[in-house]
Design a protein around this motif. Sequence first.
Motif, mmCIF file in Angstrom:
data_model
loop_
_atom_site.group_PDB
_atom_site.id
_atom_site.type_symbol
_atom_site.label_atom_id
_atom_site.label_comp_id
_atom_site.label_asym_id
_atom_site.label_seq_id
_atom_site.Cartn_x
_atom_site.Cartn_y
_atom_site.Cartn_z
ATOM 1 N N ILE A 120 0.859 -1.185 0.000
ATOM 2 C CA ILE A 120 0.000 0.000 0.000
ATOM 3 C C ILE A 120 0.891 1.228 0.000
ATOM 4 O O ILE A 120 1.872 1.289 0.742
ATOM 5 C CB ILE A 120 -0.917 0.049 1.244
ATOM 6 C CG1 ILE A 120 -1.868 -1.146 1.264
ATOM 7 C CG2 ILE A 120 -1.694 1.361 1.293
ATOM 8 C CD1 ILE A 120 -2.748 -1.215 2.512
ATOM 9 N N SER A 122 0.292 5.530 0.247
ATOM 10 C CA SER A 122 -0.739 6.543 0.479
ATOM 11 C C SER A 122 -0.102 7.875 0.853
ATOM 12 O O SER A 122 0.897 7.908 1.567
ATOM 13 C CB SER A 122 -1.679 6.108 1.610
ATOM 14 O OG SER A 122 -2.691 7.078 1.813
ATOM 15 N N GLU A 126 -4.580 10.147 -1.865
ATOM 16 C CA GLU A 126 -4.683 9.007 -2.780
ATOM 17 C C GLU A 126 -4.071 7.798 -2.089
ATOM 18 O O GLU A 126 -3.085 7.935 -1.360
ATOM 19 C CB GLU A 126 -3.874 9.254 -4.061
ATOM 20 C CG GLU A 126 -4.383 10.331 -4.965
ATOM 21 C CD GLU A 126 -3.506 10.397 -6.201
ATOM 22 O OE1 GLU A 126 -3.987 10.020 -7.279
ATOM 23 O OE2 GLU A 126 -2.332 10.800 -6.066
ATOM 24 N N THR A 127 -4.652 6.639 -2.340
ATOM 25 C CA THR A 127 -4.126 5.393 -1.791
ATOM 26 C C THR A 127 -4.198 4.329 -2.873
ATOM 27 O O THR A 127 -5.212 4.202 -3.555
ATOM 28 C CB THR A 127 -4.944 4.948 -0.563
ATOM 29 O OG1 THR A 127 -4.829 5.956 0.457
ATOM 30 C CG2 THR A 127 -4.447 3.626 -0.009
ATOM 31 N N TYR A 128 -3.112 3.583 -3.010
ATOM 32 C CA TYR A 128 -3.075 2.463 -3.949
ATOM 33 C C TYR A 128 -2.708 1.210 -3.175
ATOM 34 O O TYR A 128 -1.813 1.240 -2.330
ATOM 35 C CB TYR A 128 -2.046 2.698 -5.054
ATOM 36 C CG TYR A 128 -2.380 3.874 -5.927
ATOM 37 C CD1 TYR A 128 -3.295 3.750 -6.973
ATOM 38 C CD2 TYR A 128 -1.798 5.115 -5.703
ATOM 39 C CE1 TYR A 128 -3.615 4.837 -7.768
ATOM 40 C CE2 TYR A 128 -2.117 6.206 -6.500
ATOM 41 C CZ TYR A 128 -3.032 6.063 -7.528
ATOM 42 O OH TYR A 128 -3.345 7.142 -8.304
ATOM 43 N N CYS A 130 -1.893 -2.983 -3.907
ATOM 44 C CA CYS A 130 -1.777 -4.062 -4.884
ATOM 45 C C CYS A 130 -1.519 -5.373 -4.178
ATOM 46 O O CYS A 130 -0.907 -5.431 -3.108
ATOM 47 C CB CYS A 130 -0.744 -3.763 -5.956
ATOM 48 S SG CYS A 130 0.907 -3.537 -5.407
ATOM 49 N N PHE A 141 -3.848 -4.313 -8.928
ATOM 50 C CA PHE A 141 -4.349 -3.284 -8.033
ATOM 51 C C PHE A 141 -5.758 -3.638 -7.597
ATOM 52 O O PHE A 141 -6.563 -4.133 -8.392
ATOM 53 C CB PHE A 141 -4.342 -1.917 -8.733
ATOM 54 C CG PHE A 141 -2.962 -1.332 -8.822
ATOM 55 C CD1 PHE A 141 -2.416 -0.631 -7.752
ATOM 56 C CD2 PHE A 141 -2.194 -1.497 -9.961
ATOM 57 C CE1 PHE A 141 -1.148 -0.112 -7.818
ATOM 58 C CE2 PHE A 141 -0.912 -0.974 -10.041
ATOM 59 C CZ PHE A 141 -0.389 -0.270 -8.965
ATOM 60 N N GLU A 143 -9.438 -2.375 -5.758
ATOM 61 C CA GLU A 143 -10.267 -1.167 -5.676
ATOM 62 C C GLU A 143 -10.239 -0.552 -4.284
ATOM 63 O O GLU A 143 -10.240 0.658 -4.128
ATOM 64 C CB GLU A 143 -11.727 -1.502 -6.044
ATOM 65 C CG GLU A 143 -11.914 -1.885 -7.503
ATOM 66 C CD GLU A 143 -11.748 -0.709 -8.440
ATOM 67 O OE1 GLU A 143 -12.263 0.383 -8.117
ATOM 68 O OE2 GLU A 143 -11.082 -0.873 -9.469
#
Length: 154
Positions: A120, A122, A126-128, A130, A141, A143
């Motif tokens: 993660i 962040s 925004e935060t991603y 995978c 990735f 949701e």
Amino acid sequence: MEMMRLNLPPYPARVKEADGRRQIFDILRRKYVALTPEEWVRQHFIHYLIGYKGYPAALLANEVPLQVGEKRVRADSVLYDRQLQPRLIIEYKAPTIPLTQKVFDQITVYNLLLHVDYLIVSNGLETYICKMDYTNHTYRFLETIPDYKNINNL
């Protein structure tokens, strides 16, 4: 110094002034630490994981020391499983720092050592996240950040 509003749920942060510097209480390290924009993101994110996603505080750690060759680094946060094996690494940036490939490269280096299932990144806005697939040497990735109870099922 007013802290930026984040895209994370607010929580009653414990902030104090000490030696002319603002500090925020870190519930994982159980002490006050310097209140930087990155730390503001970290504390909100940890409270989000514990309070909204059901992550056990006892299995989360902040500022985890790692050694990459001769270089000593620190993973911002790590989630462990009940056997104390690392499962997830989180890298935080200040809200003003864009989440670029360089940020992903940084967390990837940490993952060479820890070999976790989730990464993660962040900046609080925004935060991603995978999910790693080591069998096929890929990742995908997601949701949303999975609830803790579902983390083994994804």
